[in-house]
Design a protein around this motif. Sequence first.
Motif, PDB file in Angstrom:
ATOM      1  N   VAL B  33      55.526  39.320  35.954  1.00 53.18           N
ATOM      2  CA  VAL B  33      54.408  40.380  35.812  1.00 53.18           C
ATOM      3  C   VAL B  33      53.263  39.746  35.295  1.00 53.18           C
ATOM      4  O   VAL B  33      51.860  39.894  35.837  1.00 53.18           O
ATOM      5  CB  VAL B  33      54.829  41.571  35.090  1.00 53.18           C
ATOM      6  N   THR B  34      53.330  38.804  34.362  1.00 50.91           N
ATOM      7  CA  THR B  34      52.103  38.039  33.953  1.00 50.91           C
ATOM      8  C   THR B  34      51.589  37.399  34.710  1.00 50.91           C
ATOM      9  O   THR B  34      49.967  37.277  34.999  1.00 50.91           O
ATOM     10  CB  THR B  34      52.200  37.544  32.488  1.00 50.91           C
ATOM     11  N   LEU B  35      52.332  36.496  35.543  1.00 56.11           N
ATOM     12  CA  LEU B  35      51.509  35.693  36.426  1.00 56.11           C
ATOM     13  C   LEU B  35      51.105  36.327  37.580  1.00 56.11           C
ATOM     14  O   LEU B  35      49.931  36.073  38.171  1.00 56.11           O
ATOM     15  CB  LEU B  35      52.970  34.933  37.102  1.00 56.11           C
ATOM     16  N   ALA B  36      51.617  37.628  37.924  1.00 61.89           N
ATOM     17  CA  ALA B  36      51.299  38.436  39.115  1.00 61.89           C
ATOM     18  C   ALA B  36      49.815  39.093  38.641  1.00 61.89           C
ATOM     19  O   ALA B  36      48.881  39.113  39.465  1.00 61.89           O
ATOM     20  CB  ALA B  36      52.156  39.474  39.297  1.00 61.89           C
ATOM     21  N   PHE B  37      49.716  39.275  37.530  1.00 63.59           N
ATOM     22  CA  PHE B  37      48.576  40.183  36.682  1.00 63.59           C
ATOM     23  C   PHE B  37      47.412  38.993  37.037  1.00 63.59           C
ATOM     24  O   PHE B  37      46.346  39.284  37.453  1.00 63.59           O
ATOM     25  CB  PHE B  37      48.885  40.413  35.114  1.00 63.59           C
ATOM     26  N   ILE B  38      47.617  37.657  36.343  1.00 65.00           N
ATOM     27  CA  ILE B  38      46.662  36.880  36.335  1.00 65.00           C
ATOM     28  C   ILE B  38      45.980  36.550  37.928  1.00 65.00           C
ATOM     29  O   ILE B  38      44.852  36.453  38.019  1.00 65.00           O
ATOM     30  CB  ILE B  38      47.311  35.523  35.716  1.00 65.00           C
ATOM     31  N   GLY B  39      47.304  36.386  38.992  1.00 67.19           N
ATOM     32  CA  GLY B  39      46.852  36.119  40.363  1.00 67.19           C
ATOM     33  C   GLY B  39      45.874  37.307  40.765  1.00 67.19           C
ATOM     34  O   GLY B  39      44.697  37.148  41.605  1.00 67.19           O
ATOM     35  N   VAL B  40      46.322  38.602  40.459  1.00 62.89           N
ATOM     36  CA  VAL B  40      45.488  39.626  41.081  1.00 62.89           C
ATOM     37  C   VAL B  40      44.189  39.754  40.476  1.00 62.89           C
ATOM     38  O   VAL B  40      43.014  39.853  41.112  1.00 62.89           O
ATOM     39  CB  VAL B  40      46.263  40.933  40.696  1.00 62.89           C
ATOM     40  N   VAL B  41      44.030  39.579  38.981  1.00 62.57           N
ATOM     41  CA  VAL B  41      42.605  39.621  38.110  1.00 62.57           C
ATOM     42  C   VAL B  41      41.713  38.466  38.870  1.00 62.57           C
ATOM     43  O   VAL B  41      40.741  38.590  39.107  1.00 62.57           O
ATOM     44  CB  VAL B  41      42.923  39.379  36.928  1.00 62.57           C
ATOM     45  N   MET B  42      42.518  37.311  39.326  1.00 57.98           N
ATOM     46  CA  MET B  42      41.516  36.150  39.702  1.00 57.98           C
ATOM     47  C   MET B  42      41.225  36.369  40.938  1.00 57.98           C
ATOM     48  O   MET B  42      40.253  35.534  41.454  1.00 57.98           O
ATOM     49  CB  MET B  42      42.217  34.849  39.715  1.00 57.98           C
ATOM     50  N   SER B  43      41.818  37.332  41.997  1.00 58.46           N
ATOM     51  CA  SER B  43      41.661  37.426  43.285  1.00 58.46           C
ATOM     52  C   SER B  43      40.568  38.355  43.663  1.00 58.46           C
ATOM     53  O   SER B  43      39.836  38.512  44.775  1.00 58.46           O
ATOM     54  CB  SER B  43      42.753  37.922  44.068  1.00 58.46           C
ATOM     55  N   PHE B  44      39.854  38.885  42.597  1.00 51.54           N
ATOM     56  CA  PHE B  44      38.657  39.902  42.592  1.00 51.54           C
ATOM     57  C   PHE B  44      37.388  39.276  43.290  1.00 51.54           C
ATOM     58  O   PHE B  44      37.242  38.166  42.664  1.00 51.54           O
ATOM     59  CB  PHE B  44      38.420  40.656  41.566  1.00 51.54           C
ATOM     60  N   PRO B  45      36.675  39.584  44.057  1.00 53.45           N
ATOM     61  CA  PRO B  45      35.356  39.267  44.199  1.00 53.45           C
ATOM     62  C   PRO B  45      34.558  38.653  43.120  1.00 53.45           C
ATOM     63  O   PRO B  45      34.700  39.403  42.064  1.00 53.45           O
ATOM     64  CB  PRO B  45      34.679  40.213  45.312  1.00 53.45           C
ATOM     65  N   PRO B  46      33.469  37.862  43.297  1.00 56.84           N
ATOM     66  CA  PRO B  46      32.835  37.404  41.968  1.00 56.84           C
ATOM     67  C   PRO B  46      32.065  38.498  41.197  1.00 56.84           C
ATOM     68  O   PRO B  46      31.912  38.233  39.915  1.00 56.84           O
ATOM     69  CB  PRO B  46      31.891  36.380  42.493  1.00 56.84           C
ATOM     70  N   HIS B  47      31.481  39.553  41.865  1.00 57.23           N
ATOM     71  CA  HIS B  47      30.684  40.472  40.993  1.00 57.23           C
ATOM     72  C   HIS B  47      31.413  41.529  40.629  1.00 57.23           C
ATOM     73  O   HIS B  47      30.872  42.503  40.088  1.00 57.23           O
ATOM     74  CB  HIS B  47      29.583  41.018  42.041  1.00 57.23           C
ATOM     75  N   ALA B  48      32.739  41.477  40.858  1.00 56.47           N
ATOM     76  CA  ALA B  48      33.525  42.676  40.601  1.00 56.47           C
ATOM     77  C   ALA B  48      33.612  42.810  38.913  1.00 56.47           C
ATOM     78  O   ALA B  48      33.843  42.094  38.497  1.00 56.47           O
ATOM     79  CB  ALA B  48      35.196  42.601  40.890  1.00 56.47           C
ATOM     80  N   LEU B  49      33.514  44.145  38.641  1.00 53.90           N
ATOM     81  CA  LEU B  49      33.224  44.591  37.064  1.00 53.90           C
ATOM     82  C   LEU B  49      34.056  45.662  36.623  1.00 53.90           C
ATOM     83  O   LEU B  49      34.921  45.653  36.138  1.00 53.90           O
ATOM     84  CB  LEU B  49      31.926  44.614  36.467  1.00 53.90           C
ATOM     85  N   SER B  50      33.771  47.048  37.498  1.00 57.85           N
ATOM     86  CA  SER B  50      34.317  48.233  36.961  1.00 57.85           C
ATOM     87  C   SER B  50      35.751  48.236  37.627  1.00 57.85           C
ATOM     88  O   SER B  50      36.670  48.932  36.927  1.00 57.85           O
ATOM     89  CB  SER B  50      33.638  49.366  37.709  1.00 57.85           C
ATOM     90  N   ALA B  51      35.883  47.617  38.860  1.00 56.54           N
ATOM     91  CA  ALA B  51      37.378  47.484  39.485  1.00 56.54           C
ATOM     92  C   ALA B  51      38.421  46.859  38.434  1.00 56.54           C
ATOM     93  O   ALA B  51      39.561  46.750  38.350  1.00 56.54           O
ATOM     94  CB  ALA B  51      37.201  46.786  40.725  1.00 56.54           C
ATOM     95  N   LEU B  52      37.889  45.986  37.462  1.00 58.33           N
ATOM     96  CA  LEU B  52      38.676  45.268  36.659  1.00 58.33           C
ATOM     97  C   LEU B  52      38.960  45.831  35.455  1.00 58.33           C
ATOM     98  O   LEU B  52      40.193  45.619  35.026  1.00 58.33           O
ATOM     99  CB  LEU B  52      37.957  43.855  36.135  1.00 58.33           C
ATOM    100  N   THR B  53      38.210  46.848  34.890  1.00 57.45           N
ATOM    101  CA  THR B  53      38.561  47.331  33.474  1.00 57.45           C
ATOM    102  C   THR B  53      40.036  48.245  33.631  1.00 57.45           C
ATOM    103  O   THR B  53      40.513  48.176  32.613  1.00 57.45           O
ATOM    104  CB  THR B  53      37.649  48.602  33.411  1.00 57.45           C
ATOM    105  N   PRO B  54      40.498  48.875  34.622  1.00 59.67           N
ATOM    106  CA  PRO B  54      42.032  49.279  34.607  1.00 59.67           C
ATOM    107  C   PRO B  54      43.076  48.253  34.235  1.00 59.67           C
ATOM    108  O   PRO B  54      44.035  48.695  33.661  1.00 59.67           O
ATOM    109  CB  PRO B  54      42.260  50.145  35.871  1.00 59.67           C
TER     110      PRO B  54
END
Lengths: 247, 268
Positions: B33-54
Amino acid sequence: MSHHIVEVRDLRFAYPDGTEALKGISFRISHGGAVAIVGGNGAGKSTLLQHLNGCLTATSGTVIIGDTPLTPGTIPRARRCVGMVFQDPDDQLFMPTVAGDVAFGPLNAGLPPDMVEQRTASALERVGMTHVRERPPYRLSAGEKRAVAIATVLAMTPDILVMDEPSSNLDPRARRRLIELLLSFEHTRIIATHDLELVLEVCTRVILLDAGIVVADGPARDILGNEPLLLAHGLECPYSLRPARPR
Amino acid sequence: MGATDWIEIGRMDDLARLDTPMHRLDARAKIIVTLAFIGVVMSFPPHALSALTPFLFFPLVLIYGARIPMGPIVKKILLAMPFALAVGIFNPFLDRRPVLAIGPVTITGGWMSFTSILVRFLLTAGAALALVACTGMVRLASALGQLGVPRVFVVQLLFLHRYLFVVAQEGRNVLRSVTLRSSGTRSLNLGVYGSLTGNLLLRSMDRATRVYRAMMARGFDGEIRLVHPHQVRWIDGAFIAGWLAFFALGRTWNLAGGLGHWLTGVIP
């Protein structure tokens, strides 16, 4: 055949920098004996002990455990037979809990979980350390660490116990407990130490090393009572054996 | 106070010995789960901010569920913070496009991506630290081995962890002896530090050799064995499935944006 016999034949060892630490050492220790290896600093005691379970490989000569010469193929078997208690218990304790550390050897030997647990419990009980079993080793006192280090070796049920300076850094009470423990073992014990009073209490035989050779090998009281011999090799008579001198 | 307390490496092992539902989960499930979490968080576009908060939800659930105090986690995040700052520090100068205006303040793309890097760092470092604190290094290493990570890497990881204590202890001893003989002088010349570092390296190597010999003497063959090997339970599967579903949702839709839109739509 007995696994309890240790024989060393013409053992020689030189460190990579060329220092000759052992220059042809020979002795034989039979079943159940307690033998002290004594000598000044740099006499070769620790180097010799590290040959007994294959931590170091001799330049020439042979180490025989039971009736098997130590070779790369026989080292794993010899390590089950020869339990080594290192000089600094911090080197020996590396798992997050005391119980984990004591169980490390039996687990590597492939024992089933219930037997590992039984060995762990009985080794900790033997050294009186059951109350610290869930604590991290680095938080223990020096005496507790030493006792746990001995338990880690006892859990492997070795036939031969090899100890390097077991009483160093111990307070008198912890040292006394160690002596009682050493006296209670039936294993063949090989103890390298500067603590000659401990030798008098625990060991029947003394091997005196100096500059990588055996200079004397005989009954403990004879060698430790021979003041000129001890002085010539960087040691002194234990206080209890010193002849009374006028003040 | 021991050297290990000084840099608090031992603290993570202490926390790993707690007994909470989060600790009792299978280490493999937590790793996946942690690896999947890291992978998904890193896959967001460079300016993503609000989408990361959840995504903050995952490390917080691990930390609170495992009853881990925030102090040690925050300290370690701060320790690694300079690396994240170094990665993103030039973005505000390189990308000066305005992307957002809040009243009179205009925010450029560079500041957005810099903040995004910091948020990602907080999320991933927080999750990784929470994973270590609620699992323990030995269990983690054993689980990595079971997941098929080559033994040589697993053993490297375990030794790295063990030798951190060794280097910390040796470093502490060397520093103490320097302090005692430096007559209160704070700045020593570079040559002294050079020889100190060399000395520390040699001492640590000697000590590491002795630790290795002690492990070999007790039959260590490269495989990490545990007293109580973990049995996989249904809750471990549910943990994986639940979080992966949440991550997929969070990656597909901007949950924070959606919630804000919904709230502002309902409340005029």
